[in-house]
Design an enzyme around this catalytic site. Sequence first.
Site, PDB file in Angstrom:
ATOM      1  N   SER A 123       0.824  -1.205   0.000  1.00  0.00           N
ATOM      2  CA  SER A 123       0.000   0.000   0.000  1.00  0.00           C
ATOM      3  C   SER A 123       0.867   1.268   0.000  1.00  0.00           C
ATOM      4  O   SER A 123       1.845   1.368   0.729  1.00  0.00           O
ATOM      5  CB  SER A 123      -0.896   0.022   1.240  1.00  0.00           C
ATOM      6  N   SER A 127      -0.570   4.127   0.725  1.00  0.00           N
ATOM      7  CA  SER A 127      -1.286   5.091   1.564  1.00  0.00           C
ATOM      8  C   SER A 127      -0.439   5.638   2.731  1.00  0.00           C
ATOM      9  O   SER A 127      -0.487   6.847   2.986  1.00  0.00           O
ATOM     10  CB  SER A 127      -2.580   4.476   2.097  1.00  0.00           C
ATOM     11  N   LYS A 144     -14.281  -3.140   1.825  1.00  0.00           N
ATOM     12  CA  LYS A 144     -15.057  -1.896   1.694  1.00  0.00           C
ATOM     13  C   LYS A 144     -16.550  -2.093   1.997  1.00  0.00           C
ATOM     14  O   LYS A 144     -17.188  -1.191   2.528  1.00  0.00           O
ATOM     15  CB  LYS A 144     -14.886  -1.295   0.290  1.00  0.00           C
ATOM     16  N   GLY A 146     -18.582  -3.219 -11.349  1.00  0.00           N
ATOM     17  CA  GLY A 146     -18.300  -3.713 -10.000  1.00  0.00           C
ATOM     18  C   GLY A 146     -18.204  -2.572  -9.005  1.00  0.00           C
ATOM     19  O   GLY A 146     -18.711  -1.468  -9.242  1.00  0.00           O
ATOM     20  N   ASN A 178     -20.723  -3.404 -19.473  1.00  0.00           N
ATOM     21  CA  ASN A 178     -20.175  -4.521 -18.709  1.00  0.00           C
ATOM     22  C   ASN A 178     -20.367  -5.838 -19.447  1.00  0.00           C
ATOM     23  O   ASN A 178     -21.299  -6.003 -20.225  1.00  0.00           O
ATOM     24  CB  ASN A 178     -20.853  -4.601 -17.331  1.00  0.00           C
ATOM     25  N   GLY A 225      -4.291   5.501 -13.150  1.00  0.00           N
ATOM     26  CA  GLY A 225      -5.056   5.929 -11.986  1.00  0.00           C
ATOM     27  C   GLY A 225      -4.236   6.325 -10.766  1.00  0.00           C
ATOM     28  O   GLY A 225      -4.790   6.405  -9.665  1.00  0.00           O
TER      29      GLY A 225
HETATM   30  P1  ATR Z   1     -13.965  -3.939  -8.408  1.00  0.00           P
HETATM   31  O1  ATR Z   1     -14.333  -3.797  -6.975  1.00  0.00           O
HETATM   32  O2  ATR Z   1     -12.498  -3.718  -8.707  1.00  0.00           O
HETATM   33  O3  ATR Z   1     -14.850  -3.160  -9.333  1.00  0.00           O
HETATM   34  P2  ATR Z   1     -15.443  -6.321  -8.965  1.00  0.00           P
HETATM   35  O4  ATR Z   1     -16.570  -5.795  -8.166  1.00  0.00           O
HETATM   36  O5  ATR Z   1     -15.024  -7.741  -8.808  1.00  0.00           O
HETATM   37  O6  ATR Z   1     -14.125  -5.493  -8.728  1.00  0.00           O
HETATM   38  O7  ATR Z   1     -15.776  -6.023 -10.504  1.00  0.00           O
HETATM   39  C1  ATR Z   1     -14.883  -6.373 -11.507  1.00  0.00           C
HETATM   40  C2  ATR Z   1     -15.389  -5.802 -12.836  1.00  0.00           C
HETATM   41  O8  ATR Z   1     -14.428  -6.072 -13.845  1.00  0.00           O
HETATM   42  C3  ATR Z   1     -16.691  -6.406 -13.307  1.00  0.00           C
HETATM   43  O9  ATR Z   1     -17.409  -5.406 -13.982  1.00  0.00           O
HETATM   44  C4  ATR Z   1     -16.216  -7.504 -14.279  1.00  0.00           C
HETATM   45  O10 ATR Z   1     -17.158  -7.844 -15.263  1.00  0.00           O
HETATM   46  P3  ATR Z   1     -18.326  -8.921 -14.912  1.00  0.00           P
HETATM   47  O11 ATR Z   1     -19.296  -8.210 -14.030  1.00  0.00           O
HETATM   48  O12 ATR Z   1     -18.911  -9.275 -16.217  1.00  0.00           O
HETATM   49  O13 ATR Z   1     -17.622 -10.061 -14.233  1.00  0.00           O
HETATM   50  C5  ATR Z   1     -15.052  -6.801 -14.911  1.00  0.00           C
HETATM   51  N1  ATR Z   1     -14.049  -7.685 -15.518  1.00  0.00           N
HETATM   52  C6  ATR Z   1     -13.098  -8.418 -14.888  1.00  0.00           C
HETATM   53  N2  ATR Z   1     -12.319  -9.072 -15.769  1.00  0.00           N
HETATM   54  C7  ATR Z   1     -12.795  -8.745 -17.007  1.00  0.00           C
HETATM   55  C8  ATR Z   1     -12.403  -9.100 -18.345  1.00  0.00           C
HETATM   56  N3  ATR Z   1     -11.353  -9.911 -18.585  1.00  0.00           N
HETATM   57  N4  ATR Z   1     -13.118  -8.560 -19.358  1.00  0.00           N
HETATM   58  C9  ATR Z   1     -14.152  -7.731 -19.137  1.00  0.00           C
HETATM   59  N5  ATR Z   1     -14.560  -7.373 -17.895  1.00  0.00           N
HETATM   60  C10 ATR Z   1     -13.887  -7.858 -16.847  1.00  0.00           C
END
Ligand code: ATR
Length: 274
Positions: free
Chosen positions: A14, A16, A64, A128, A150, A238
């Site tokens: 981290s 932070s 979180k 997500g 998504n 980011g």
């Molecule tokens: P975070 O808290 O980082 O947002 P999360 O809640 O697990 O993590 O959400 C991950 C996001 O990345 C989701 O929108 C996921 O898509 P799905 O809802 O369809 O699973 C997206 N994601 C992760 N890997 C991906 C990939 N290889 N291609 C497209 N979307 C991806």
Amino acid sequence: MDHYVVFGHPIGHSKSPLIHRLFAEQTGQTLDYQAALAPLDRFTAFAKHFFESGLGANVTVPFKEEAYRMADLLTERGRRAGAVNTLARQADGSLLGDNTDGAGLVRDLKVNHGVALKDKRILLLGAGGAVRGALEPLLTEEPHVLVVANRTVEKAQQLAQEFADLGPILPAGYDWLEEPVDIIINATSASLSGDLPPIPPILVQRGETFCYDMMYAQEPTAFCRWAVQHHAGQAVDGLGMLVEQAAEAFYLWRGVRPDSAPVLAELRRLMAEG
Ligand code: ATR
């Protein structure tokens, strides 16, 4: 001494503690900020123990949502996000939960990168936790439209429904996207594994579209490389959002807004060194 902490699991890498140490030095505040590895199955008890004497905490993956549930009261953006990255002990001992991630994103875009959001066509990739935290602050900026794309379309639809009262938000699947946009923000976790969501290049208006990855790494992320390859106006990671969400938390705790620019520059310098 006023004690602050960041809870996570893992937490070793981290940034932070360094960021808040630099903020404290810069603003002449005396405080102690440590990283704490919270146990996966006992987050709430662990955090409560800290708050017997501690004043504030940042919360990162995967706690979180638990932090959201343990807060006694929530800011509006924290409530909307359904997740809390900042806890602040109030004078009466209660815990205020806030989510500064989205505000950090908006500030990085507007202040550090000079990107106007009002009346812009913004595309968010993912549905997500990272997207949920960004929706209220982004919609407050009054974009022309905010499209949430998504892989699992139902999740984007759910978010669009939930936030519809705040502004023009539309759900999409990746294969529905057919027109260039002004700003693309990657909030999928795909970058973590060096992957990309299936984004059509048509989204990028040559030399114009501003591409932002919520992730950062020493090397350009897969999404930033994609953006450069398709001649986006800019491709940005980011790291600034990380510093800005921390600045928002610092402000909530201490009532003083640190100057994020020199801290961001120092982080970039350290990352370049490796
Ligand atoms: P975070 O808290 O980082 O947002 P999360 O809640 O697990 O993590 O959400 C991950 C996001 O990345 C989701 O929108 C996921 O898509 P799905 O809802 O369809 O699973 C997206 N994601 C992760 N890997 C991906 C990939 N290889 N291609 C497209 N979307 C991806």
